[in-house]
Scaffold this motif. Structure first.
Motif, short mmCIF file in Angstrom:
data_model
loop_
_atom_site.label_atom_id
_atom_site.label_comp_id
_atom_site.label_asym_id
_atom_site.label_seq_id
_atom_site.Cartn_x
_atom_site.Cartn_y
_atom_site.Cartn_z
N ALA A 9 -0.98 5.01 -3.66
CA ALA A 9 0.41 4.51 -3.65
C ALA A 9 0.58 3.37 -2.65
O ALA A 9 1.52 3.34 -1.86
N GLY A 10 -0.35 2.39 -2.70
CA GLY A 10 -0.16 1.16 -1.94
C GLY A 10 0.66 0.20 -2.80
O GLY A 10 1.17 0.58 -3.87
N PRO A 11 0.77 -1.06 -2.37
CA PRO A 11 1.56 -2.02 -3.15
C PRO A 11 1.07 -2.17 -4.59
O PRO A 11 1.87 -2.26 -5.52
N GLU A 93 7.55 -4.48 7.76
CA GLU A 93 7.17 -3.19 8.33
C GLU A 93 6.53 -2.44 7.17
O GLU A 93 7.24 -1.96 6.28
N ARG A 94 5.19 -2.41 7.14
CA ARG A 94 4.52 -1.81 5.97
C ARG A 94 4.92 -0.35 5.76
O ARG A 94 4.94 0.13 4.63
N LYS A 95 5.20 0.34 6.86
CA LYS A 95 5.54 1.76 6.69
C LYS A 95 6.79 1.93 5.82
O LYS A 95 6.88 2.84 5.02
N LYS A 117 -5.06 14.07 -3.07
CA LYS A 117 -6.26 13.23 -3.12
C LYS A 117 -6.99 13.40 -4.45
O LYS A 117 -7.34 14.52 -4.84
N VAL A 118 -7.22 12.28 -5.11
CA VAL A 118 -7.99 12.32 -6.35
C VAL A 118 -9.46 12.38 -5.97
O VAL A 118 -9.96 11.51 -5.25
N VAL A 119 -10.15 13.42 -6.45
CA VAL A 119 -11.54 13.59 -6.04
C VAL A 119 -12.54 13.28 -7.15
O VAL A 119 -13.72 13.09 -6.90
#
Ligand SMILES: Cc1cc2nc3c(=O)[nH]c(=O)nc-3n(C[C@H](O)[C@H](O)[C@H](O)COP(=O)(O)OP(=O)(O)OC[C@H]3O[C@@H](n4cnc5c(N)ncnc54)[C@H](O)[C@@H]3O)c2cc1C
Length: 388
Positions: A9-11, A93-95, A117-119
């Motif tokens: 879930a980053g940009p 503010e990236r957070k 977490k996808v493993v």
């Protein structure tokens, strides 16, 4: 069965998830960290042209400081001042920015889950194995989109990342500092030179009154670490003597190895996971969001046709290379040339480029102008030719 699982879930991940959810697809985004956006691994700079191009309406609370230019320091200490009467960028503010991106995706209808977490990938990339707060389960989907950033293991489980042997990775280290003297609260500071940052640069990105991200990005294969050079830079600068460190950030930056192919059957990769970063300054927010937008267009069409084979998804490769890849490849060449230059060459260039819009070069524009300047220095002729 879900339509799409997005890993990370980053940009980039939130961008692709939002667009697909808006098209009515059933999308889930898994994020392994317990808090989206934290800890940040970023200098948090984003240009206004990127914001416009991406159509982002970034809320005030995510924008810490507006930028109207930069102070660029050559190895001998001379500086080039770039100034605009308008805002040319922001320190975010990236957070809060990353959370805002996730919120947009969720409001569009995607399901976002932190601490998940996808493993592993399911056979034929028809879903994933995800570990949610310690509990493993299989989630089936018609497609998987890898957006796990530079450390994305999921992309490496497919043929997409097998090709990344040529990947060039820089090492980044950064302190968020308070109580320091800023030269100009509205200007980025950039420092070049073999002593300061071999094959890279030091940045000071103002983030408010007497506050800044002070960081370094250098080649990942040097004898000394990025931290070593950053600490030395700070120790040698009186204006940091009263400053405090309120956050430490580190991370890798893929500054090369753009991938020709970013798809497999039922699978796509976006953002850092696909090495989509500007090779000259390491900025990847814009590239990740843009790639997400392009990928969603292709995925949406493929899902509608119920054909998510590699052949169908390959349109994404073509579209991305046309829109971003070709100019980033030119920027990659520029980075290679700059790496060949010694301090004397850099001093010469800084003098010649005083007053020019250096931002153009970072987008792969007007590189022949640089080439022509380099041609005037006999020992740089070979480098110059790469830009002409
Ligand atoms: C020191 C430093 C400074 C930088 N400064 C700038 C800057 O000023 N401006 C700029 O534009 N860029 C900058 N960058 C680059 C920028 O941070 C990245 O390019 C950008 O965040 C990439 O976005 P992304 O969505 O592709 O990946 P990321 O932002 O890395 O997001 C990927 C997410 O996926 C998650 N993830 C990974 N694997 C899994 C898994 N298996 N399961 C679930 N979740 C997973 C991760 O936890 C992460 O949250 C900097 C980078 C560094 C290291």
């Amino acid at each position: 069965m879900k339509d799409v699982v997005v890993v990370g879930a980053g940009p980039a991940g939130c961008s692709v998830a939002k667009e697909l959810a808006e098209e009515g697809y059933d999308v889930v985004v898994y994020e392994k960290r317990q808090e989206i956006g934290a800890p940040k691994r970023c200098g948090e700079g984003l240009s206004s042209s990127a914001v416009d191009n991406l159509g982002l309406d970034i809320p005030e609370y995510c924008r810490m400081q507006s930028m109207d230019g930069a102070l660029v320091y050559s190895p001998n200490g001379d500086s080039v001042r770039i100034h605009s009467d308008e805002t040319v960028g922001w320190i975010l503010e990236r957070k809060t920015f990353d959370k805002w991106m996730a919120e947009r995706a969720a409001k569009a209808g995607a399901k976002v889950r932190a601490k998940a977490k996808v493993v592993d990938l399911l056979p034929e990339n028809r879903g994933v194995v995800v570990e949610i707060e310690g509990e493993r389960k299989k989630v089936e989907s018609r497609m998987v989109i890898a957006a796990g950033g530079v450390e994305s293991l999921i992309a490496k489980k497919t043929e997409v990342k097998d090709q990344s042997d040529l990947e060039v990775v820089d090492s980044g280290y950064q302190y968020e500092m308070v109580n320091l003297d800023l030269k100009d609260e509205n200007k980025l500071e950039l420092y070049f030179g073999d002593e300061v940052a071999p094959r890279g640069y030091v940045w000071v990105f103002p983030k408010g009154e007497n506050k800044a991200n002070v960081g370094i990005g250098i080649a990942g294969d040097l004898d000394e670490t990025a931290k070593h050079y950053l600490d030395r830079f700070i120790e040698n600068n009186e204006r940091f003597s009263k400053a405090s460190i309120v956050e430490v950030n580190s991370g890798m930056i893929p500054v090369g190895g753009l991938l020709e192919n970013m798809v497999a059957d039922n699978f796509m990769a976006v953002g850092d996971a696909a090495n989509q970063v500007n090779p000259i300054h390491g900025g990847g927010i814009r590239e990740g969001i843009k790639a997400g937008q392009i990928a969603s267009e292709v995925a949406s069409r493929a899902l509608e046709k119920d054909d998510t084979t590699k052949e169908e998804l390959e349109i994404y490769n073509h579209m991305w290379w046309e829109e971003r890849g070709k100019s980033l490849r030119k920027v990659e060449k520029l980075r290679e040339v700059l790496e060949d230059l010694d301090d004397e060459d850099l001093n010469y260039l800084a003098k010649k480029l005083d007053g020019q819009d250096l931002m153009d070069f970072t987008q792969g524009k007007r590189l022949s102008k640089l080439g022509k300047l380099l041609l005037k220095r006999p020992k740089m002729i070979k480098s110059a030719r790469k830009l002409l």
